[in-house]
Design a protein around this motif. Structure first.
Motif, PDB file in Angstrom:
ATOM      1  N   GLN A   1     -10.648   9.035 -19.091  1.00 39.29           N
ATOM      2  CA  GLN A   1     -10.742   9.714 -17.801  1.00 39.29           C
ATOM      3  C   GLN A   1     -12.101   9.510 -17.134  1.00 39.29           C
ATOM      4  N   LYS A   2     -12.994   8.783 -17.790  1.00 44.53           N
ATOM      5  CA  LYS A   2     -14.249   8.383 -17.157  1.00 44.53           C
ATOM      6  C   LYS A   2     -14.145   7.005 -16.503  1.00 44.53           C
ATOM      7  N   THR A   3     -13.124   6.247 -16.882  1.00 45.95           N
ATOM      8  CA  THR A   3     -13.043   4.869 -16.394  1.00 45.95           C
ATOM      9  C   THR A   3     -11.730   4.513 -15.697  1.00 45.95           C
ATOM     10  N   THR A   4     -10.720   5.370 -15.772  1.00 43.92           N
ATOM     11  CA  THR A   4      -9.472   5.110 -15.060  1.00 43.92           C
ATOM     12  C   THR A   4      -9.012   6.371 -14.335  1.00 43.92           C
ATOM     13  N   ALA A   5      -8.387   6.155 -13.191  1.00 40.87           N
ATOM     14  CA  ALA A   5      -7.904   7.265 -12.367  1.00 40.87           C
ATOM     15  C   ALA A   5      -6.679   6.770 -11.602  1.00 40.87           C
ATOM     16  N   GLN A   6      -6.158   7.607 -10.708  1.00 39.83           N
ATOM     17  CA  GLN A   6      -4.991   7.207  -9.939  1.00 39.83           C
ATOM     18  C   GLN A   6      -4.961   7.915  -8.595  1.00 39.83           C
ATOM     19  N   VAL A   7      -4.243   7.315  -7.674  1.00 38.69           N
ATOM     20  CA  VAL A   7      -3.915   7.941  -6.400  1.00 38.69           C
ATOM     21  C   VAL A   7      -2.449   7.613  -6.096  1.00 38.69           C
ATOM     22  N   HIS A   8      -1.871   8.363  -5.168  1.00 37.01           N
ATOM     23  CA  HIS A   8      -0.595   7.967  -4.573  1.00 37.01           C
ATOM     24  C   HIS A   8      -0.970   7.088  -3.382  1.00 37.01           C
ATOM     25  N   PRO A   9      -0.748   5.766  -3.463  1.00 39.75           N
ATOM     26  CA  PRO A   9      -1.307   4.859  -2.452  1.00 39.75           C
ATOM     27  C   PRO A   9      -0.886   5.154  -1.022  1.00 39.75           C
ATOM     28  N   GLN A  10       0.392   5.458  -0.813  1.00 42.76           N
ATOM     29  CA  GLN A  10       0.854   5.707   0.546  1.00 42.76           C
ATOM     30  C   GLN A  10       0.205   6.966   1.123  1.00 42.76           C
ATOM     31  N   LEU A  11       0.140   8.032   0.328  1.00 41.73           N
ATOM     32  CA  LEU A  11      -0.478   9.264   0.808  1.00 41.73           C
ATOM     33  C   LEU A  11      -1.963   9.061   1.083  1.00 41.73           C
ATOM     34  N   PHE A  12      -2.636   8.314   0.211  1.00 44.83           N
ATOM     35  CA  PHE A  12      -4.062   8.052   0.406  1.00 44.83           C
ATOM     36  C   PHE A  12      -4.294   7.253   1.683  1.00 44.83           C
ATOM     37  N   THR A  13      -3.554   6.170   1.852  1.00 44.09           N
ATOM     38  CA  THR A  13      -3.757   5.298   3.008  1.00 44.09           C
ATOM     39  C   THR A  13      -3.473   6.041   4.310  1.00 44.09           C
TER      40      THR A  13
ATOM     41  N   SER B   1       0.810  -1.214   0.000  1.00 41.22           N
ATOM     42  CA  SER B   1       0.000   0.000   0.000  1.00 41.22           C
ATOM     43  C   SER B   1       0.848   1.271   0.000  1.00 41.22           C
ATOM     44  N   GLY B   2       2.118   1.131   0.271  1.00 43.95           N
ATOM     45  CA  GLY B   2       3.012   2.276   0.183  1.00 43.95           C
ATOM     46  C   GLY B   2       3.876   2.274  -1.051  1.00 43.95           C
ATOM     47  N   LYS B   3       3.892   1.159  -1.774  1.00 43.01           N
ATOM     48  CA  LYS B   3       4.814   1.024  -2.902  1.00 43.01           C
ATOM     49  C   LYS B   3       4.128   0.604  -4.198  1.00 43.01           C
ATOM     50  N   ALA B   4       2.803   0.593  -4.212  1.00 50.39           N
ATOM     51  CA  ALA B   4       2.070   0.228  -5.429  1.00 50.39           C
ATOM     52  C   ALA B   4       1.963   1.434  -6.362  1.00 50.39           C
ATOM     53  N   GLY B   5       1.456   1.171  -7.574  1.00 51.37           N
ATOM     54  CA  GLY B   5       1.354   2.240  -8.562  1.00 51.37           C
ATOM     55  C   GLY B   5       0.172   3.161  -8.351  1.00 51.37           C
ATOM     56  N   GLY B   6      -0.941   2.621  -7.871  1.00 51.77           N
ATOM     57  CA  GLY B   6      -2.099   3.458  -7.566  1.00 51.77           C
ATOM     58  C   GLY B   6      -3.072   3.646  -8.709  1.00 51.77           C
ATOM     59  N   LEU B   7      -3.030   2.786  -9.732  1.00 46.09           N
ATOM     60  CA  LEU B   7      -3.996   2.897 -10.823  1.00 46.09           C
ATOM     61  C   LEU B   7      -5.360   2.400 -10.369  1.00 46.09           C
ATOM     62  N   LEU B   8      -6.412   3.144 -10.708  1.00 46.37           N
ATOM     63  CA  LEU B   8      -7.793   2.781 -10.392  1.00 46.37           C
ATOM     64  C   LEU B   8      -8.521   2.502 -11.698  1.00 46.37           C
TER      65      LEU B   8
END
Length: 407
Positions: free
Chosen positions: A144-156, A64-71
């Motif tokens: 941009q309607k079906t894929t997004a991203q987060v920074h996993p470590q910051l989000f968690t 959760s701190g080192k993943a890519g974060g693709l949604l």
């Protein structure tokens, strides 16, 4: 206490009895479960309800701190389609409500890209930071309607911070080492060894959630073997040999990644590549440009044994070097001359032998599992957390169909 003999009296018990919920694992699944349970109207700190998160090292220290974060909204099979769609919406809702820019939330265009450095092409590059003459084919995988991203470590860690702001919540840093079983195999206390001192402590619980990512399998065997010193009675201090075993078939697969800081501002794209390098070798790194000016690049997994703690996970130098070679071959923007290396890292993805996550109650009363999400833990984290909160507090999942994900 007399036994429960009717559904109405059982419902009354659920409604009035204080709950002590202990969640083992401070990754995105454990944190999301803790957060959504804490904000549920069915969680009542004033009644005595409590939630304790138990984490062996640091929150979001593993995948959760080192993943890519693709949604991804709609890339999923039948078993996980419902929870993935719910989770994708919850990611957007959380970003809108709490300022998702703090954890790098944004929608992205996602492409499949085929490059070949052995033969130039006249096709125009689909992205301005990929060099002309190298991209032989591209097609959209998501908009941009079906894929997004987060920074996993910051989000968690932001969700963890918001969890701790709620009444009746807390965190204990240490390793889960055993359970106390009192009467008819009803687990009552979790034994935790302090992260710094190693000293044991006891945490009473009515509900225990195992959400330790790739460590969930070994954790289940540690806490619930057929007969072991891990099974103890806090009153008699004697071994409880009547306990049922619990073995969850969840293990880990190591994946490598690098994070680069580029001189050039990159567009909001995620790339799934199929590369032919100059020497004819093939490669398939995934590339996620982030809004903070960094780019996350990950490669294939291997079969390295899972270490005891997340803090002991180390990358393989050859695999890291290979990723750098592939990154600079994809575009000069990722070369050492035009970028700075921010991180070289590895993590273990939690893999279930069923090929899908396990979400819900186990065969042991009061013991639940939420783990085994593989590379989709970041996408499915909020949905899993909300559904788990419903299972824990209301007795069943309501917001998504998890019928094919039950342990």
């Amino acid at each position: 206490m007399s036994p429960i003999t009717s559904s109405s009296s059982a419902a009354a018990l659920v409604a009035t009895s204080p709950k002590s919920i202990v969640i083992v694992g401070g990754g995105i699944i454990g944190v999301c479960t803790a957060y959504y349970t804490a904000i549920s109207p069915h969680f009542q700190a004033a009644r005595g309800d409590k939630i304790t998160l138990v984490e062996a090292t640091e929150v979001a220290s593993a995948a959760s701190g080192k993943a890519g974060g693709l949604l991804a909204l709609d890339w999923h099979g039948q078993a996980t389609a419902s929870i993935s769609a719910l989770s994708y919406k919850l990611h957007a809702d959380l970003a809108a409500e709490h300022g998702g820019e703090k954890w790098g939330y944004r929608t992205v265009d996602t492409l499949s890209v085929t490059t070949d450095l052995t033969e130039r092409t006249k096709r125009k590059s689909p992205i301005d930071w990929l060099p002309e003459g190298t991209v032989h084919h591209s097609r959209p995988l998501g908009s941009q309607k079906t894929t997004a991203q987060v920074h996993p470590q910051l989000f968690t860690r932001e969700l963890f911070r918001m969890f701790l702001e709620r009444p009746g919540t807390g965190v204990v840093y240490g390793s889960a080492a055993g359970v106390a079983l009192e009467g008819e195999q009803a687990a009552k206390k979790l034994k935790v060894l302090n992260r710094e001192s190693g000293e044991p402590s006891e945490i009473p619980f009515t509900h225990l959630v195992l959400s330790a990512g790739p460590w969930t399998g070994t954790l289940s065997k540690t806490l619930f073997p057929p007969a072991s010193s891990s099974l103890w009675s806090s009153s008699s201090k004697k071994l409880n040999t009547n306990a049922k075993p619990l073995e969850l078939a969840i293990s880990g697969s190591r994946a490598h990644s690098i994070v680069l800081k580029t001189d050039r501002k990159l567009t909001a794209h995620a790339l799934f590549t199929d590369m032919t390098l100059q020497d004819g070798d093939m490669a398939e790194p995934e590339v996620y440009a982030r809004p903070d000016g960094t780019v996350y690049i990950c490669g294939a997994s291997d079969n390295e044994p899972l270490p005891k703690l997340a803090s002991q996970v180390k990358p393989d130098p050859f695999s890291i070097k290979l990723l750098h070679t592939q990154a600079s071959a994809l575009t000069p923007e990722f070369s050492s001359e035009k970028s700075q290396t921010i991180a070289e890292q590895a993590c273990f993805l939690p893999i279930s032998d069923r090929g899908r996550p396990l979400i819900g109650p186990t065969a042991l009363p009061g013991v639940f599992v939420a783990s085994g999400h593989s590379c989709w833990g970041i996408t499915q984290g909020p949905g899993t957390g909300l559904v788990m909160s419903e299972i824990l507090l209301e007795g069943k999942a309501k917001s998504a169909d998890v019928g094919k994900l039950l342990p």
